[in-house]
Write a protein that holds these residues in place. Structure first.
Motif, PDB file in Angstrom:
ATOM      1  N   ALA A 385      -9.608   5.968   5.576  1.00 54.85           N
ATOM      2  CA  ALA A 385     -10.931   6.560   5.324  1.00 54.85           C
ATOM      3  C   ALA A 385     -11.780   7.002   6.723  1.00 54.85           C
ATOM      4  CB  ALA A 385     -12.374   5.904   4.462  1.00 54.85           C
ATOM      5  N   ILE A 386     -12.000   8.211   7.151  1.00 57.57           N
ATOM      6  CA  ILE A 386     -13.130   8.620   8.147  1.00 57.57           C
ATOM      7  C   ILE A 386     -14.471   8.135   8.031  1.00 57.57           C
ATOM      8  CG2 ILE A 386     -13.435   9.966  10.160  1.00 57.57           C
ATOM      9  CD1 ILE A 386     -10.766  11.637   9.287  1.00 57.57           C
ATOM     10  N   THR A 387     -14.778   8.569   7.032  1.00 55.23           N
ATOM     11  CA  THR A 387     -16.542   8.591   6.602  1.00 55.23           C
ATOM     12  C   THR A 387     -16.898   7.811   5.709  1.00 55.23           C
ATOM     13  OG1 THR A 387     -16.629  11.016   6.417  1.00 55.23           O
ATOM     14  CG2 THR A 387     -16.627  11.003   8.174  1.00 55.23           C
ATOM     15  N   SER A 388     -15.513   7.642   4.440  1.00 59.42           N
ATOM     16  CA  SER A 388     -16.342   7.100   3.251  1.00 59.42           C
ATOM     17  C   SER A 388     -15.720   4.966   3.413  1.00 59.42           C
ATOM     18  CB  SER A 388     -15.070   8.414   2.048  1.00 59.42           C
ATOM     19  OG  SER A 388     -14.039   7.640   2.661  1.00 59.42           O
ATOM     20  N   ALA A 389     -16.029   5.166   2.220  1.00 58.14           N
ATOM     21  CA  ALA A 389     -15.838   3.587   2.745  1.00 58.14           C
ATOM     22  C   ALA A 389     -14.279   3.355   1.561  1.00 58.14           C
ATOM     23  CB  ALA A 389     -17.007   2.789   1.415  1.00 58.14           C
ATOM     24  N   ALA A 390     -13.865   4.620   1.490  1.00 60.23           N
ATOM     25  CA  ALA A 390     -12.480   4.120   1.429  1.00 60.23           C
ATOM     26  C   ALA A 390     -11.700   4.796   1.456  1.00 60.23           C
ATOM     27  CB  ALA A 390     -11.671   3.011   0.304  1.00 60.23           C
ATOM     28  N   GLY A 391     -10.879   4.865   1.385  1.00 61.71           N
ATOM     29  CA  GLY A 391      -9.592   5.919   1.668  1.00 61.71           C
ATOM     30  C   GLY A 391      -8.560   5.769   0.962  1.00 61.71           C
ATOM     31  N   THR A 392      -8.002   6.252   0.409  1.00 60.06           N
ATOM     32  CA  THR A 392      -6.356   5.861  -0.624  1.00 60.06           C
ATOM     33  C   THR A 392      -5.353   5.107  -0.262  1.00 60.06           C
ATOM     34  OG1 THR A 392      -6.675   8.165  -2.138  1.00 60.06           O
ATOM     35  CG2 THR A 392      -4.703   6.675  -2.138  1.00 60.06           C
ATOM     36  N   ALA A 393      -4.731   5.321   1.258  1.00 58.00           N
ATOM     37  CA  ALA A 393      -4.100   4.112   1.901  1.00 58.00           C
ATOM     38  C   ALA A 393      -5.228   3.131   1.682  1.00 58.00           C
ATOM     39  CB  ALA A 393      -3.531   5.254   3.322  1.00 58.00           C
ATOM     40  N   ASP A 394      -5.952   3.105   1.985  1.00 62.61           N
ATOM     41  CA  ASP A 394      -6.780   2.191   2.728  1.00 62.61           C
ATOM     42  C   ASP A 394      -7.101   0.664   1.258  1.00 62.61           C
ATOM     43  OD1 ASP A 394      -8.405   2.514   5.011  1.00 62.61           O
ATOM     44  OD2 ASP A 394      -9.475   3.768   3.779  1.00 62.61           O
ATOM     45  N   ALA A 395      -7.323   1.678   0.069  1.00 66.19           N
ATOM     46  CA  ALA A 395      -7.295   0.862  -1.095  1.00 66.19           C
ATOM     47  C   ALA A 395      -6.361   0.981  -1.455  1.00 66.19           C
ATOM     48  CB  ALA A 395      -7.699   1.913  -2.526  1.00 66.19           C
ATOM     49  N   MET A 396      -4.956   1.657  -1.603  1.00 64.55           N
ATOM     50  CA  MET A 396      -3.349   0.997  -1.573  1.00 64.55           C
ATOM     51  C   MET A 396      -2.931  -0.539  -0.950  1.00 64.55           C
ATOM     52  SD  MET A 396      -1.169   0.748  -3.828  1.00 64.55           S
ATOM     53  CE  MET A 396       0.920   0.635  -4.155  1.00 64.55           C
ATOM     54  N   GLU A 397      -3.599  -0.602   0.800  1.00 66.99           N
ATOM     55  CA  GLU A 397      -3.231  -1.474   1.247  1.00 66.99           C
ATOM     56  C   GLU A 397      -3.997  -2.977   1.161  1.00 66.99           C
ATOM     57  OE1 GLU A 397      -2.504  -1.693   6.235  1.00 66.99           O
ATOM     58  OE2 GLU A 397      -4.335  -0.690   5.577  1.00 66.99           O
ATOM     59  N   ALA A 398      -4.595  -2.435  -0.216  1.00 69.06           N
ATOM     60  CA  ALA A 398      -5.285  -4.071   0.034  1.00 69.06           C
ATOM     61  C   ALA A 398      -4.329  -5.301  -0.911  1.00 69.06           C
ATOM     62  CB  ALA A 398      -5.888  -4.346  -1.120  1.00 69.06           C
ATOM     63  N   VAL A 399      -3.441  -4.134  -1.603  1.00 71.49           N
ATOM     64  CA  VAL A 399      -2.219  -5.156  -2.396  1.00 71.49           C
ATOM     65  C   VAL A 399      -0.559  -4.863  -1.979  1.00 71.49           C
ATOM     66  CG1 VAL A 399      -3.331  -4.765  -4.476  1.00 71.49           C
ATOM     67  CG2 VAL A 399      -1.243  -2.515  -3.754  1.00 71.49           C
ATOM     68  N   ALA A 400      -0.229  -3.471  -1.005  1.00 72.14           N
ATOM     69  CA  ALA A 400       0.473  -3.330  -0.329  1.00 72.14           C
ATOM     70  C   ALA A 400       1.097  -2.757   0.484  1.00 72.14           C
ATOM     71  CB  ALA A 400       1.504  -2.424  -1.685  1.00 72.14           C
ATOM     72  N   VAL A 402       1.620   0.546   3.326  1.00 73.46           N
ATOM     73  CA  VAL A 402       1.383   1.859   3.357  1.00 73.46           C
ATOM     74  C   VAL A 402       2.126   2.193   4.523  1.00 73.46           C
ATOM     75  CG1 VAL A 402      -0.849   1.641   1.901  1.00 73.46           C
ATOM     76  CG2 VAL A 402      -0.767   1.929   4.320  1.00 73.46           C
ATOM     77  N   ASP A 403       2.061   1.915   5.699  1.00 75.74           N
ATOM     78  CA  ASP A 403       2.601   2.190   7.088  1.00 75.74           C
ATOM     79  C   ASP A 403       4.332   2.472   6.757  1.00 75.74           C
ATOM     80  OD1 ASP A 403       2.801  -0.395   7.091  1.00 75.74           O
ATOM     81  OD2 ASP A 403       3.109  -0.414   9.101  1.00 75.74           O
ATOM     82  N   THR A 416      12.036   3.815  -7.079  1.00 68.85           N
ATOM     83  CA  THR A 416      10.968   3.351  -8.256  1.00 68.85           C
ATOM     84  C   THR A 416      10.255   5.716  -8.876  1.00 68.85           C
ATOM     85  OG1 THR A 416       8.594   4.121  -6.634  1.00 68.85           O
ATOM     86  CG2 THR A 416       9.685   1.496  -6.955  1.00 68.85           C
ATOM     87  N   ARG A 417      10.842   6.489  -8.244  1.00 67.80           N
ATOM     88  CA  ARG A 417      10.272   7.825  -8.048  1.00 67.80           C
ATOM     89  C   ARG A 417       8.832   7.867  -7.916  1.00 67.80           C
ATOM     90  NH1 ARG A 417      13.199  10.443  -8.265  1.00 67.80           N
ATOM     91  NH2 ARG A 417      12.704  12.453 -10.254  1.00 67.80           N
ATOM     92  N   GLY A 418       8.025   7.308  -7.345  1.00 65.86           N
ATOM     93  CA  GLY A 418       6.615   7.266  -6.445  1.00 65.86           C
ATOM     94  C   GLY A 418       6.476   6.128  -5.528  1.00 65.86           C
ATOM     95  N   CYS A 419       5.610   6.975  -4.409  1.00 63.43           N
ATOM     96  CA  CYS A 419       5.048   5.567  -3.709  1.00 63.43           C
ATOM     97  C   CYS A 419       3.613   6.617  -3.728  1.00 63.43           C
ATOM     98  CB  CYS A 419       6.363   6.070  -2.381  1.00 63.43           C
ATOM     99  SG  CYS A 419       5.929   7.261  -1.636  1.00 63.43           S
ATOM    100  N   ILE A 420       2.695   5.579  -2.707  1.00 61.78           N
ATOM    101  CA  ILE A 420       1.643   5.641  -2.446  1.00 61.78           C
ATOM    102  C   ILE A 420       1.517   5.135  -0.823  1.00 61.78           C
ATOM    103  CG2 ILE A 420      -1.505   5.319  -2.949  1.00 61.78           C
ATOM    104  CD1 ILE A 420      -0.712   4.220  -5.816  1.00 61.78           C
ATOM    105  N   ALA A 421       1.833   5.914   0.075  1.00 63.34           N
ATOM    106  CA  ALA A 421       1.927   5.610   1.456  1.00 63.34           C
ATOM    107  C   ALA A 421       1.268   6.328   2.323  1.00 63.34           C
ATOM    108  CB  ALA A 421       3.788   5.993   2.151  1.00 63.34           C
ATOM    109  N   TRP A 422       0.763   5.752   3.925  1.00 61.38           N
ATOM    110  CA  TRP A 422      -0.169   6.212   4.683  1.00 61.38           C
ATOM    111  C   TRP A 422       0.862   7.326   5.717  1.00 61.38           C
ATOM    112  CZ3 TRP A 422      -0.413   4.786  10.268  1.00 61.38           C
ATOM    113  CH2 TRP A 422      -1.518   4.995  11.220  1.00 61.38           C
ATOM    114  N   ASN A 423      -0.475   8.811   5.578  1.00 59.63           N
ATOM    115  CA  ASN A 423       0.669   9.737   6.074  1.00 59.63           C
ATOM    116  C   ASN A 423       0.647   9.779   7.790  1.00 59.63           C
ATOM    117  OD1 ASN A 423      -2.173  10.051   6.516  1.00 59.63           O
ATOM    118  ND2 ASN A 423      -1.904  12.251   5.269  1.00 59.63           N
ATOM    119  N   GLY A 424       0.011   8.703   8.239  1.00 58.29           N
ATOM    120  CA  GLY A 424       0.116   8.330   9.911  1.00 58.29           C
ATOM    121  C   GLY A 424       1.269   8.961  10.333  1.00 58.29           C
ATOM    122  N   ARG A 425       2.508   7.957   9.502  1.00 61.62           N
ATOM    123  CA  ARG A 425       3.797   7.851  10.075  1.00 61.62           C
ATOM    124  C   ARG A 425       4.406   8.781   9.625  1.00 61.62           C
ATOM    125  NH1 ARG A 425       5.639   1.774  10.677  1.00 61.62           N
ATOM    126  NH2 ARG A 425       7.086   3.010  11.604  1.00 61.62           N
TER     127      ARG A 425
END
Length: 682
Positions: A385-400, A402-403, A416-425
């Motif tokens: 998130a930049i200006t919101s209360a959560a971004g997708t990476a912030d939410a996923m990071e509550a359980v796993a 993402v970096d 697993t055929r999928g992932c939900i990762a932070w795009n910063g890296r």
């Protein structure tokens, strides 16, 4: 006291043309008075031909050496050579000394002069042989022995070596030598200057700099180059402390870290010429369209810092006003070229993107496991998130974690055929860093520019099929259905030109989606949907299944939205999607303890009876952020009532969660001033 001069030792094999080049440089520099050309003392007759030298006998040479009349001596070819000790006085006076010397004497000489620069003159073997024979001192086997004699060029740490290839004419060789002398005289020692200019790269020169600081002042930039690394920076003159030596250049914290060379490294500077892209910049500012080639030049120069912020801002303002469809395509291609490309070697690689701005709406954490459970590859990279209360990476990071690195993303998708990762890296854009530094303070925004940015990242991520969520509403980024529909057309048009299959869907963005606003609270909603819980938010479930259905329709075995939707519902109801989500969490790295909603809570009550007519998404997000989200993943808001619900006075509208009492109090005060929930009578 003046800065000591530089000792230039000209070395190289016999026949390289050292004496000829030195004679040419002497003629060119004689009038300046800053250069002294050493005359060697040699135990060779004065009439032996070749260079001008002082001829002495062996006995005299030995006597002078014992009396300390030499700065340095060496032996070669049966002769003794020496350089007068008086040259040290010339160096102390600030004059530069040029001398023909021996490669074997470099280390000893480096310890005796303030600064040594080695000018290594070389030539091809045939040229060397011709020049040795031309001197008339050696013939036949003597020439061959000269050519076979090799001395390794080893220099102590800190001694600069400049290579000069002397294969051409005398004039060309002299020009190369003069250029090398000038380059070395203008080189500076890097100093980490204790000033933090944040993202601005600033160089500091002393008033008496050896490079004449006044020549580099102005609105433009200079290039600072050394050891195969370079940066651009603006220049200031440091007239106060910390004091810089005349041959030093101070670099601000960001500039020093960007150059990434050790302190004391020698660098050269030059004024950055007007970029080739300047004409393109001017044309865009005037409202003219640019080609892909022009954007490639212009964006590269912007990325390298060759323009001041004022000119970049003018370009960006112009780009927000006039970007044709073809320009958006060109921008996307150019931007993608700045990022590494991932090749998945699969016919269908899916990605999903949302223009965002709507609290909650965490459908990605449901869509990815549904699609992955079906078998399509969906490596999702998301932002924080930049200006919101959560971004997708912030939410996923509550359980796993993402970096993830690119290798970890590949392994997660393989398993697993999928992932939900932070795009910063992964597909982080350095160009975005430069642009955002300027656009955010000025409030510059462009949907068309965003299309180029988004699709360039999808292209670099190896996606083949992309679905885009375009929420629209009075407080959303897209205000009207017409605006969202036009942007959908642009996404699909540009995607087609880039070779991507893109579907963009306008969606209702008039209210939050789901009940949770904040990382842990949004994950709580997601798990209720995946677990088919009775309390699962119906709007979140419906939207997630709709997007999953569109994605699964790309599978030729399904082929239609209706079939895709039915398959998505099947995977959700059977528990396969939930199981896949847990597999993805394990593959990425499960948190030892998932983040739960914070225990400190404050309810916000309805002031009277009535139906909820409007939820101010900006205000709701502000309250959640004041409670600590997204930095505090346990903080946020849980909505107890949604748009259209009938509520009575005193009924809970939402509950604020925070980990710190001070954050909870601040958020509660903000909600008391204005809750963000408006009621009206039925």
């Amino acid at each position: 006291m003046s800065t000591p001069g530089i000792f230039f030792l000209v070395v190289g094999p016999s026949g390289a043309g050292k004496d000829t080049l030195i004679d040419g440089a002497r003629a060119a520099l004689a009038a300046g008075g800053r250069h002294v050309f050493a005359i060697r003392v040699i135990t060779r007759p004065a009439d032996a031909g070749g260079e001008q030298h002082t001829a002495v006998s062996e006995a005299q040479f030995t006597a002078d050496e014992q009396a300390g009349r030499f700065l340095i001596t060496w032996s070669a070819h049966g002769l003794r050579y020496g350089l007068p000790a008086s040259l040290a006085d010339e160096l102390r006076a600030g004059r530069h000394v040029i001398a023909n010397g021996s490669r074997a004497a470099i280390a000893e000489l480096a310890a005796r002069v303030p600064r040594l620069v080695v000018l290594h003159v070389a030539a091809e073997r045939a040229a060397l042989a011709d020049r040795i024979r031309g001197r008339g001192r050696e013939e036949g086997e003597q020439v061959a022995r000269r050519l076979e004699r090799e001395v390794n060029l080893t220099v102590p740490h800190g001694v600069q070596v400049i290579d000069i290839l002397n294969n051409g004419t005398v004039g060309e060789g002299v020009e190369k030598l003069l250029s090398a002398l000038d380059h070395a005289q203008r080189s500076l020692r890097v100093v980490r200057y204790p000033i933090d200019t944040w993202r601005e790269r600033v160089a500091y020169l002393p008033p008496g700099s050896v490079v004449s600081a006044a020549d580099y002042l102005g609105p433009g930039r200079i290039s600072i180059e050394g050891d195969s690394r370079s940066i651009t920076a603006c220049v200031h003159v440091a007239e106060t402390g910390p004091v810089l030596a005349d041959d030093e250049i101070g670099l601000s914290v960001h500039a020093f870290e960007s150059l990434a060379l050790p302190q004391g490294t020698r660098v050269s500077i030059r004024r950055t010429p007007a970029p080739d892209s300047r004409q393109a910049l001017r044309e865009k500012i005037q409202g003219h369209p640019l080609s892909e080639a022009q954007y490639a030049l212009l964006l590269e120069d912007i990325l390298q810092g060759r323009y001041p912020d004022s000119e970049v801002a003018a370009f960006l303002v112009a780009a927000t006003r006039s970007l044709s469809d073809s320009e958006v395509v060109a921008l996307a291609r150019v931007r993608a070229s700045f990022m590494p490309r991932i090749d998945w070697n699969e016919p269908i690689v899916v990605d999903k993107h949302s223009m965002g701005g709507i609290p909650g709406s965490r459908i990605t954490l449901i869509v990815i496991p549904v699609v992955a459970a079906h078998g399509l590859a969906i490596p999702k990279t998301s932002s924080r998130a930049i200006t919101s209360a959560a971004g997708t990476a912030d939410a996923m990071e509550a359980v796993a974690r993402v970096d993830l690195t690119a290798a970890e993303v590949r392994e997660t998708v393989r398993r697993t055929r999928g992932c939900i990762a932070w795009n910063g890296r992964l597909n982080h854009s350095a160009l975005d860093d430069v642009m955002n530094h300027i656009t955010r303070p000025l409030g510059i925004d462009s949907n068309r520019w965003s299309v180029a940015s988004i699709l360039s990242k999808k292209l670099s991520a190896g996606s083949t099929h992309v679905i885009v969520d375009l929420p629209w509403g009075p407080q959303a980024k897209l205000k009207t259905l017409a605006e969202a529909s036009e942007l959908a057309r642009l996404f699909e048009t540009v995607g087609d030109a880039l070779g991507l299959v893109v579907q963009a869907h306008p969606t209702d963005g008039s209210a939050p989606i789901g009940r949770g606003i904040g990382p842990a609270l949004e994950v709580q909603d997601v798990l209720q949907v995946l677990g088919n819980g009775l309390a699962a938010p119906a709007d979140l479930r419906t939207k997630a299944l709709t997007f999953a259905g569109h994605i699964l329709a790309w599978d030729p075995a399904l082929g239609s939205f209706q079939a895709g939707l039915a398959r998505a519902e099947e995977l959700l109801l059977s528990g396969a999607a939930h199981e896949k989500f847990e597999q993805i969490v394990d593959a990425q790295g499960r948190r030892p303890s998932p983040v739960r909603p914070a225990a400190l809570a404050h309810p916000v009550h309805a002031l009277g009876n009535g139906r909820i007519r409007h939820i101010d998404i900006a205000r709701i997000s502000e309250v959640a952020r004041r409670a600590g989200a997204p930095a505090d993943k346990a903080a946020g808001i849980h909505l107890a009532a949604g748009l259209g619900d009938e509520v009575a006075g005193g009924q809970v509208l939402y509950t604020i969660h925070a980990s710190a009492a001070s954050d909870l109090e601040a958020a509660a005060q903000l909600a008391e001033q204005a809750s963000g929930v408006s009621q009206g009578h039925s």
